[in-house]
Design a protein around this motif. Structure first.
Motif, PDB file in Angstrom:
ATOM      1  N   THR A 176       1.154  -1.005   0.247  1.00 50.71           N
ATOM      2  CA  THR A 176       0.112  -0.063   0.271  1.00 50.71           C
ATOM      3  C   THR A 176       0.680   1.199   0.347  1.00 50.71           C
ATOM      4  O   THR A 176       0.505   2.565  -0.833  1.00 50.71           O
ATOM      5  CB  THR A 176      -1.055   0.124   1.215  1.00 50.71           C
ATOM      6  N   ARG A 177       2.466   1.279  -0.189  1.00 50.34           N
ATOM      7  CA  ARG A 177       3.116   2.596   0.284  1.00 50.34           C
ATOM      8  C   ARG A 177       4.243   2.316   0.500  1.00 50.34           C
ATOM      9  O   ARG A 177       4.732   0.773   0.517  1.00 50.34           O
ATOM     10  CB  ARG A 177       2.787   2.993   1.362  1.00 50.34           C
ATOM     11  N   VAL A 178       5.052   3.292   0.169  1.00 50.78           N
ATOM     12  CA  VAL A 178       6.236   3.016   0.092  1.00 50.78           C
ATOM     13  C   VAL A 178       7.140   3.309   1.325  1.00 50.78           C
ATOM     14  O   VAL A 178       6.665   4.362   1.959  1.00 50.78           O
ATOM     15  CB  VAL A 178       7.140   3.810  -1.030  1.00 50.78           C
ATOM     16  N   GLN A 179       8.021   2.563   2.743  1.00 51.61           N
ATOM     17  CA  GLN A 179       8.259   2.991   3.815  1.00 51.61           C
ATOM     18  C   GLN A 179       9.981   3.043   3.404  1.00 51.61           C
ATOM     19  O   GLN A 179      10.668   2.029   3.116  1.00 51.61           O
ATOM     20  CB  GLN A 179       8.229   1.865   4.379  1.00 51.61           C
ATOM     21  N   LEU A 180      10.207   4.728   3.820  1.00 50.94           N
ATOM     22  CA  LEU A 180      11.676   5.359   4.254  1.00 50.94           C
ATOM     23  C   LEU A 180      12.060   5.148   4.992  1.00 50.94           C
ATOM     24  O   LEU A 180      11.458   5.933   6.044  1.00 50.94           O
ATOM     25  CB  LEU A 180      11.723   6.557   3.630  1.00 50.94           C
ATOM     26  N   LEU A 181      13.036   4.396   5.794  1.00 53.57           N
ATOM     27  CA  LEU A 181      13.157   4.346   6.963  1.00 53.57           C
ATOM     28  C   LEU A 181      14.285   5.216   7.530  1.00 53.57           C
ATOM     29  O   LEU A 181      15.587   5.421   6.262  1.00 53.57           O
ATOM     30  CB  LEU A 181      13.550   2.967   8.045  1.00 53.57           C
ATOM     31  N   VAL A 182      14.579   6.303   7.985  1.00 56.77           N
ATOM     32  CA  VAL A 182      15.804   7.230   8.160  1.00 56.77           C
ATOM     33  C   VAL A 182      16.270   6.873   9.523  1.00 56.77           C
ATOM     34  O   VAL A 182      15.541   6.319  10.397  1.00 56.77           O
ATOM     35  CB  VAL A 182      14.872   8.693   7.747  1.00 56.77           C
TER      36      VAL A 182
END
Length: 448
Positions: free
Chosen positions: A160-166
């Protein structure tokens, strides 16, 4: 209707960077889905939109129909869901392609909200990153609306989405900040060799350079600490130790354990472990608060370090008793004692004048082994340049090219002359000269 479609497509394309063809296809699929709902028919319905004019042509079982008149409220709602779903999928692909190749880069963002101990960071008009508690520094506390610098650690494409881990606790953040604040690093004059970090407490970073005119440590620290202070301020006061990298582990480990002073080292190359002997007054410095200094030094060097306290008396005894054994360990099979009773009465010669092997001539290669060593005096130590601490085969070739290939030449060159050789620094030069002096004293004591 046609102009409204074109305006809608143009707006979505401009705001969300979604390809126009994807939007047109989504509208066509939405109209087909709505018509299927309206007519309760799965097959035989076709809808096409002219990409230039926006005109809609709809066919049902080969007959034209006007989708605006045929569709009811429920069918229109179904079509709208299909359209928005298509746009979300396309937008997710756009975000994924934009960030997947930027892992490790630093981004400026804004704290949007808190979520389960973590922070939601707005990175752009459409992208949001998530920073879990484990990727935060213990020194920092952020509020909504605060500006923040983060490094992109991972990109995951979910259903459902793009997860950007920062992160602000990753070692890559320190690397990127050094590149921003120190021109020599960004210009590749100074290279960051290794980073060991415990976010919020301390960081050790090892640097090196091939330019003999540049002090790599001084370039990173700056005048009165001006450059390193900018990095420390961005990390909210986290302490940073900059050490000089060396390919020789004998030199690197003492550098990594600074500010502690090391008395002696015992290395196990097979297990990559080192017993580090320190005097009692240096033990706490070497270990650090809660073992932090030795832990970071171990991570920086890649060796397991064991801090072993030793008294001055024990240290002197270790040096006295273990001199010959340590020489054997360092020089291996290439260390040899050459004796010649007949030449013992000849004119006095410094036993280290012929410290380094000279290239053998063709005649010498074919001569018997006894004749090969006739030129050496009693007690002479035969070894090669690369047997000296920190001297690799490449560095040995450079020393020969500079005609620094004998004991006298090495001593005459001194620290300054040796440090000018590519691959050596002042610390390596001091170790080389100390080793030569140690061997000379050992041979002199045996003669007495």
């Amino acid at each position: 209707m046609s102009e409204e479609i074109l305006r809608f497509v143009d707006t979505i394309h401009r705001d969300r960077q979604v390809d126009k063809e994807v939007i047109f296809t989504g509208i066509e699929m939405a109209l087909v889905s709505a018509a299927q709902k309206r007519f309760d028919q799965e097959d035989g319905i076709e809808v096409n939109i002219d990409r230039e004019s926006g005109d809609i042509r709809a066919h049902r079982d080969g007959e034209d129909f006007d989708p605006r008149e045929a569709l009811g409220r429920i069918a229109a709602g179904t079509g709208k869901q299909v359209l928005f779903q298509k746009i979300r999928e396309a937008e997710r692909e756009v975000i994924y392609r934009e960030y997947i190749d930027r892992v490790g880069e630093i981004f400026n963002g804004t704290v949007a909200s808190r979520k389960g101990g973590g922070l939601v960071i707005t990175l752009g008009n459409r992208a949001e990153g998530f920073m879990p508690r484990s990727e935060q520094s213990s020194l920092e506390n952020w509020n909504e609306g605060d500006r923040i610098k983060v490094v992109l650690k991972e990109v995951k494409l979910q259903s459902t989405r793009v997860q950007l881990l920062v992160s602000r606790g990753d070692e890559a953040l320190v690397r990127r900040l050094f590149e921003q604040e120190i021109p020599e690093v960004s210009d590749f004059v100074v290279e960051i060799k290794a980073v060991a970090r415990e976010a919020g407490n301390r960081t050790k970073i090892a640097v090196a350079t091939l330019d003999t005119n540049v002090d790599c440590v001084g370039a990173c620290i700056g005048v009165k600490g001006s450059r390193i202070r900018n990095v420390t301020d961005e990390l909210n006061g986290e302490k940073i130790d900059v050490v000089r990298w060396n390919e020789s582990v004998d030199v690197l480990i003492p550098e990594a354990l600074k500010p502690a002073e090391i008395a002696s080292l015992e290395l196990d190359y097979d297990a990559m472990t080192a017993n580090v002997y320190v005097t009692e007054d240096q033990q706490s410095l070497a270990i650090g608060r809660r073992g932090q200094n030795v832990r970071l030094a171990s991570k920086l060097t890649g060796w397991e370090l064991n801090i072993c306290p030793i008294t001055n008396e024990e240290l002197q005894k270790l040096r006295d008793q273990g001199l010959e054994q340590r020489a054997d360990d360092m020089f291996g099979d290439r260390l040899a004692k050459v004796t010649d009773d007949e030449s013992a009465t000849s004119a006095p010669v410094n036993p280290l004048d012929q410290l380094f092997e000279q290239p053998a001539s063709t005649e010498a290669e074919t001569a018997p082994a006894a004749e090969e060593f006739e030129e050496y005096e009693e007690g002479t130590v035969v070894m090669g340049l690369e047997d000296l601490p920190g001297v690799t085969e490449e560095i040995a070739d450079r020393l020969i090219e500079a005609q620094i290939d004998s004991t006298e030449a090495l001593l005459e060159a001194g620290v300054e002359g040796l440090a000018a050789i590519e691959g050596l620094d002042e610390l390596s030069a001091k170790l080389i000269l100390e080793k030569i002096q140690e061997i000379m004293e050992s041979v002199d004591s045996e003669e007495e």
